[in-house]
Scaffold this active site. Structure first.
Site, mmCIF file in Angstrom:
data_model
loop_
_atom_site.group_PDB
_atom_site.id
_atom_site.type_symbol
_atom_site.label_atom_id
_atom_site.label_comp_id
_atom_site.label_asym_id
_atom_site.label_seq_id
_atom_site.Cartn_x
_atom_site.Cartn_y
_atom_site.Cartn_z
ATOM 1 N N HIS A 49 0.821 -1.215 0.000
ATOM 2 C CA HIS A 49 0.000 0.000 0.000
ATOM 3 C C HIS A 49 0.857 1.267 0.000
ATOM 4 O O HIS A 49 0.414 2.324 0.439
ATOM 5 C CB HIS A 49 -0.925 0.000 1.215
ATOM 6 C CG HIS A 49 -1.877 -1.157 1.251
ATOM 7 N ND1 HIS A 49 -3.188 -1.074 0.829
ATOM 8 C CD2 HIS A 49 -1.702 -2.447 1.640
ATOM 9 C CE1 HIS A 49 -3.780 -2.242 0.969
ATOM 10 N NE2 HIS A 49 -2.900 -3.096 1.463
ATOM 11 N N HIS A 53 -1.394 3.523 -5.037
ATOM 12 C CA HIS A 53 -1.606 2.078 -5.081
ATOM 13 C C HIS A 53 -3.076 1.749 -5.277
ATOM 14 O O HIS A 53 -3.944 2.607 -5.112
ATOM 15 C CB HIS A 53 -1.103 1.417 -3.794
ATOM 16 C CG HIS A 53 -1.861 1.855 -2.571
ATOM 17 N ND1 HIS A 53 -1.602 3.022 -1.902
ATOM 18 C CD2 HIS A 53 -2.895 1.273 -1.902
ATOM 19 C CE1 HIS A 53 -2.426 3.160 -0.884
ATOM 20 N NE2 HIS A 53 -3.227 2.096 -0.863
ATOM 21 N N ASP A 55 -6.260 -1.048 -4.282
ATOM 22 C CA ASP A 55 -6.713 -2.012 -3.282
ATOM 23 C C ASP A 55 -7.521 -3.111 -3.941
ATOM 24 O O ASP A 55 -8.313 -2.856 -4.859
ATOM 25 C CB ASP A 55 -7.608 -1.335 -2.238
ATOM 26 C CG ASP A 55 -6.837 -0.473 -1.259
ATOM 27 O OD1 ASP A 55 -5.602 -0.560 -1.215
ATOM 28 O OD2 ASP A 55 -7.496 0.302 -0.523
ATOM 29 N N HIS A 59 -8.285 -6.795 0.936
ATOM 30 C CA HIS A 59 -7.792 -5.797 1.881
ATOM 31 C C HIS A 59 -8.750 -5.610 3.058
ATOM 32 O O HIS A 59 -8.313 -5.414 4.192
ATOM 33 C CB HIS A 59 -7.572 -4.479 1.148
ATOM 34 C CG HIS A 59 -7.076 -3.352 1.988
ATOM 35 N ND1 HIS A 59 -6.119 -3.509 2.966
ATOM 36 C CD2 HIS A 59 -7.421 -2.028 2.014
ATOM 37 C CE1 HIS A 59 -5.881 -2.335 3.537
ATOM 38 N NE2 HIS A 59 -6.657 -1.439 2.994
ATOM 39 N N HIS A 159 -14.717 1.236 2.206
ATOM 40 C CA HIS A 159 -14.113 0.197 1.367
ATOM 41 C C HIS A 159 -15.143 -0.882 1.008
ATOM 42 O O HIS A 159 -15.259 -1.302 -0.152
ATOM 43 C CB HIS A 159 -12.949 -0.472 2.103
ATOM 44 C CG HIS A 159 -11.634 0.217 1.951
ATOM 45 N ND1 HIS A 159 -11.184 1.169 2.829
ATOM 46 C CD2 HIS A 159 -10.644 0.070 1.025
ATOM 47 C CE1 HIS A 159 -9.986 1.584 2.463
ATOM 48 N NE2 HIS A 159 -9.626 0.933 1.378
ATOM 49 N N GLU A 171 -5.716 4.780 -4.522
ATOM 50 C CA GLU A 171 -5.385 5.693 -3.432
ATOM 51 C C GLU A 171 -3.996 6.304 -3.632
ATOM 52 O O GLU A 171 -3.174 5.781 -4.380
ATOM 53 C CB GLU A 171 -5.419 4.951 -2.095
ATOM 54 C CG GLU A 171 -6.775 4.364 -1.758
ATOM 55 C CD GLU A 171 -6.764 3.511 -0.502
ATOM 56 O OE1 GLU A 171 -7.816 3.437 0.168
ATOM 57 O OE2 GLU A 171 -5.717 2.892 -0.197
#
Length: 217
Positions: A49, A53, A55, A59, A159, A171
């Site tokens: 992360h 990056h 996800d 995660h 999320h 992100e």
């Protein structure tokens, strides 16, 4: 040829990392130089992360999909930067409603985070109802200029809402000086297998009026 805008965070020792956790700092080790060998080589240690990056569902969701399950085409294609620099705290559905968000869009949230030096514990994030607004609008992806898309959510609702609707998450963007408009996004993550995230080099292609790269296959 379209203008290329790099919206990735540089990766270096001492860079901003989430919550300033020492264990998240990348480290570079020179394993060979011209005094010890015939080539210069570096070993890198870093969190998946780190910096800019993507996800994967694993995660935040036990048993969730890993990175390779996300089609590469999710990270390529038309996107739109929307200006939310006036928002403090969480971005809500009410903040997003004036922007006429459409199904299939990849939305990049430009906030005051892009101008922050270092990690700001009070960073602007996407609130749960903002995530639900985007998910119900049918966006294909959402990116933000913070090292996390959520803040102070023990249940990780932001999320989870996005993942449960098949919305991919990008992100750690750097959007200083980037105009709020449409672009072509290229944000291919490293081809890591079985992981919950991967660093990505995120680029915006600024197309001239009438210029097109076509749709991803």
């Amino acid at each position: 040829m379209p203008r290329v805008i790099d919206i990735s965070a540089p990766i270096y020792e001492g860079m901003p990392v989430y919550k300033n956790k020492p264990e998240k700092q990348p480290s570079f080790q020179v394993t060979s130089d011209f005094t010890t060998g015939s080539a210069h080589e570096t070993r890198i240690s870093m969190d998946a992360h780190t910096g800019t990056h993507v996800d994967a569902p694993l995660h935040m969701i036990p048993g969730g999909a890993t990175l390779e399950a996300i089609p590469l085409t999710q990270w390529l294609g038309p996107c739109r930067v929307i200006d939310l620099t006036g928002v403090e705290g969480g971005i809500t559905g009410a903040d997003l409603a004036p922007h006429a968000i459409q199904a299939g869009e990849f939305i990049l949230l430009k906030t005051r985070n892009s101008d922050a030096e270092g990690f700001d514990p009070a960073f602007v994030y996407l609130a749960e109802d903002g995530a639900r607004f985007l998910a119900e609008a049918g966006v294909r992806g959402v990116g933000i200029d913070a090292l996390g898309i959520e803040r102070s959510q023990p249940g990780h609702e932001t999320h989870k809402v996005l993942f449960e609707h098949g919305v991919v998450i990008l992100e750690g963007l750097r959007l200083t000086g980037v105009k709020a408009k449409s672009y072509w996004l290229v944000a291919a993550p490293l081809r890591l297998l079985g992981t919950d995230a991967a660093p990505a080099r995120a680029l915006l292609l600024d197309l001239e009026p009438g210029e097109s790269l076509g749709a991803p296959a």
